[in-house]
Design a protein around this motif. Sequence first.
Motif, PDB file in Angstrom:
ATOM      1  N   TYR A  55      -9.807   1.726 -93.240  1.00 39.02           N
ATOM      2  CA  TYR A  55      -9.430   1.408 -91.863  1.00 39.02           C
ATOM      3  C   TYR A  55     -10.257   2.214 -90.862  1.00 39.02           C
ATOM      4  CZ  TYR A  55      -6.819   0.658 -87.620  1.00 39.02           C
ATOM      5  OH  TYR A  55      -6.477   0.336 -86.332  1.00 39.02           O
ATOM      6  N   VAL A  56     -10.419   3.488 -91.136  1.00 41.33           N
ATOM      7  CA  VAL A  56     -11.180   4.343 -90.222  1.00 41.33           C
ATOM      8  C   VAL A  56     -12.632   3.889 -90.130  1.00 41.33           C
ATOM      9  CG1 VAL A  56     -12.117   6.677 -89.955  1.00 41.33           C
ATOM     10  CG2 VAL A  56      -9.678   6.348 -90.356  1.00 41.33           C
ATOM     11  N   ASN A  57     -13.189   3.432 -91.232  1.00 39.74           N
ATOM     12  CA  ASN A  57     -14.564   2.917 -91.200  1.00 39.74           C
ATOM     13  C   ASN A  57     -14.676   1.736 -90.242  1.00 39.74           C
ATOM     14  OD1 ASN A  57     -15.495   4.819 -93.011  1.00 39.74           O
ATOM     15  ND2 ASN A  57     -15.290   3.479 -94.795  1.00 39.74           N
ATOM     16  N   GLU A  58     -13.658   0.870 -90.226  1.00 42.22           N
ATOM     17  CA  GLU A  58     -13.656  -0.274 -89.307  1.00 42.22           C
ATOM     18  C   GLU A  58     -13.590   0.188 -87.852  1.00 42.22           C
ATOM     19  OE1 GLU A  58     -10.550  -3.012 -90.203  1.00 42.22           O
ATOM     20  OE2 GLU A  58     -11.257  -3.416 -92.245  1.00 42.22           O
ATOM     21  N   VAL A  59     -12.704   1.152 -87.582  1.00 47.09           N
ATOM     22  CA  VAL A  59     -12.556   1.663 -86.210  1.00 47.09           C
ATOM     23  C   VAL A  59     -13.846   2.321 -85.755  1.00 47.09           C
ATOM     24  CG1 VAL A  59     -11.339   3.330 -84.747  1.00 47.09           C
ATOM     25  CG2 VAL A  59     -10.056   1.950 -86.391  1.00 47.09           C
ATOM     26  N   ASN A  60     -14.419   3.139 -86.612  1.00 51.06           N
ATOM     27  CA  ASN A  60     -15.657   3.837 -86.249  1.00 51.06           C
ATOM     28  C   ASN A  60     -16.815   2.860 -86.035  1.00 51.06           C
ATOM     29  OD1 ASN A  60     -14.463   6.357 -86.230  1.00 51.06           O
ATOM     30  ND2 ASN A  60     -15.101   6.868 -88.315  1.00 51.06           N
ATOM     31  N   ALA A  61     -16.873   1.817 -86.873  1.00 51.58           N
ATOM     32  CA  ALA A  61     -17.940   0.826 -86.732  1.00 51.58           C
ATOM     33  C   ALA A  61     -17.825   0.060 -85.422  1.00 51.58           C
ATOM     34  CB  ALA A  61     -17.909  -0.153 -87.907  1.00 51.58           C
ATOM     35  N   ALA A  62     -16.594  -0.031 -84.912  1.00 51.77           N
ATOM     36  CA  ALA A  62     -16.363  -0.731 -83.646  1.00 51.77           C
ATOM     37  C   ALA A  62     -16.523   0.195 -82.440  1.00 51.77           C
ATOM     38  CB  ALA A  62     -14.969  -1.350 -83.645  1.00 51.77           C
ATOM     39  N   GLY A  63     -16.945   1.422 -82.663  1.00 48.38           N
ATOM     40  CA  GLY A  63     -17.184   2.343 -81.556  1.00 48.38           C
ATOM     41  C   GLY A  63     -16.256   3.524 -81.489  1.00 48.38           C
ATOM     42  N   GLY A  64     -15.275   3.570 -82.398  1.00 42.59           N
ATOM     43  CA  GLY A  64     -14.350   4.702 -82.417  1.00 42.59           C
ATOM     44  C   GLY A  64     -13.342   4.650 -81.296  1.00 42.59           C
ATOM     45  N   ILE A  65     -12.936   5.816 -80.825  1.00 41.10           N
ATOM     46  CA  ILE A  65     -11.954   5.932 -79.745  1.00 41.10           C
ATOM     47  C   ILE A  65     -12.628   6.593 -78.558  1.00 41.10           C
ATOM     48  CG2 ILE A  65      -9.740   6.925 -79.047  1.00 41.10           C
ATOM     49  CD1 ILE A  65      -9.025   7.062 -82.028  1.00 41.10           C
ATOM     50  N   ASP A  66     -12.761   5.849 -77.482  1.00 36.09           N
ATOM     51  CA  ASP A  66     -13.442   6.378 -76.297  1.00 36.09           C
ATOM     52  C   ASP A  66     -14.796   6.992 -76.655  1.00 36.09           C
ATOM     53  OD1 ASP A  66     -11.393   5.564 -74.673  1.00 36.09           O
ATOM     54  OD2 ASP A  66     -10.420   7.523 -74.568  1.00 36.09           O
ATOM     55  N   GLY A  67     -15.488   6.333 -77.590  1.00 31.63           N
ATOM     56  CA  GLY A  67     -16.811   6.797 -77.983  1.00 31.63           C
ATOM     57  C   GLY A  67     -16.807   7.894 -79.024  1.00 31.63           C
ATOM     58  N   LYS A  68     -15.635   8.358 -79.419  1.00 28.49           N
ATOM     59  CA  LYS A  68     -15.557   9.404 -80.437  1.00 28.49           C
ATOM     60  C   LYS A  68     -15.197   8.799 -81.783  1.00 28.49           C
ATOM     61  CE  LYS A  68     -14.262  13.148 -77.327  1.00 28.49           C
ATOM     62  NZ  LYS A  68     -13.289  14.214 -77.034  1.00 28.49           N
ATOM     63  N   GLN A  69     -15.816   9.320 -82.819  1.00 29.40           N
ATOM     64  CA  GLN A  69     -15.554   8.857 -84.170  1.00 29.40           C
ATOM     65  C   GLN A  69     -14.333   9.572 -84.755  1.00 29.40           C
ATOM     66  OE1 GLN A  69     -18.080   6.492 -86.132  1.00 29.40           O
ATOM     67  NE2 GLN A  69     -17.719   6.057 -83.974  1.00 29.40           N
ATOM     68  N   ILE A  70     -13.600   8.853 -85.589  1.00 30.75           N
ATOM     69  CA  ILE A  70     -12.498   9.469 -86.327  1.00 30.75           C
ATOM     70  C   ILE A  70     -13.077  10.119 -87.573  1.00 30.75           C
ATOM     71  CG2 ILE A  70     -10.356   9.076 -87.605  1.00 30.75           C
ATOM     72  CD1 ILE A  70      -9.860   6.656 -85.811  1.00 30.75           C
ATOM     73  N   GLU A  71     -12.656  11.323 -87.836  1.00 33.07           N
ATOM     74  CA  GLU A  71     -13.086  12.040 -89.036  1.00 33.07           C
ATOM     75  C   GLU A  71     -11.861  12.328 -89.898  1.00 33.07           C
ATOM     76  OE1 GLU A  71     -14.927  16.410 -90.263  1.00 33.07           O
ATOM     77  OE2 GLU A  71     -14.996  15.763 -88.176  1.00 33.07           O
TER      78      GLU A  71
END
Length: 199
Positions: A55-71
Amino acid sequence: MKSIGKFLAATSLAGSLLAASSAFSAETIKIGVAGPMTGANATFGEQVWTGASAYVNEVNAAGGIDGKQIELVKGDDACEPKQAVAVANRFVDQDKVKAVVGHFCSSSTIPASEIYADAGILTVTPSSTNPIVTDRDLDTMFRTCGRDDQQAVVAGGFILDTLKLDKVALIHDKDTYGQGLVDALKKTLAERGIEPVSL
């Protein structure tokens, strides 16, 4: 894993709202994933890690959260309470996670969640079924699975109404999960007038 995805999505939304107040000063938004990555239950821990990672890979591929990646930060508690406390303290003090997916076993989730609650960290367990997990009025603790007492009602109904048995033996492997489920099922059966022939 859809429930974990929804939790992470909610966490992402919360992250977006908090970002405006500079709550996240780091370059990434850290989310802990805790469970038995080693030991007898390692298969389950790796399943949780794999689901959260997908799931996190999908969110990060879409730009993350306000430009920040989830780690994601992995925490191995091996379903051991003391190790779970060590993981929780590391997540809070060293890794500075903003949320936690975990733990897997109730015996680990219960002590670890006290630490997360004190730190104000949102936590969801995908698998801990002991009622105590969510019966302590912790505002930050959630679960995405049924409780032992809920499972016992379903199991008891199946045993008595579908199988129509009047003699039942309950056995378990003496771990926290097995004991909790057997205790709840014994109570459910007793309410229907059935006393298990052995425990």
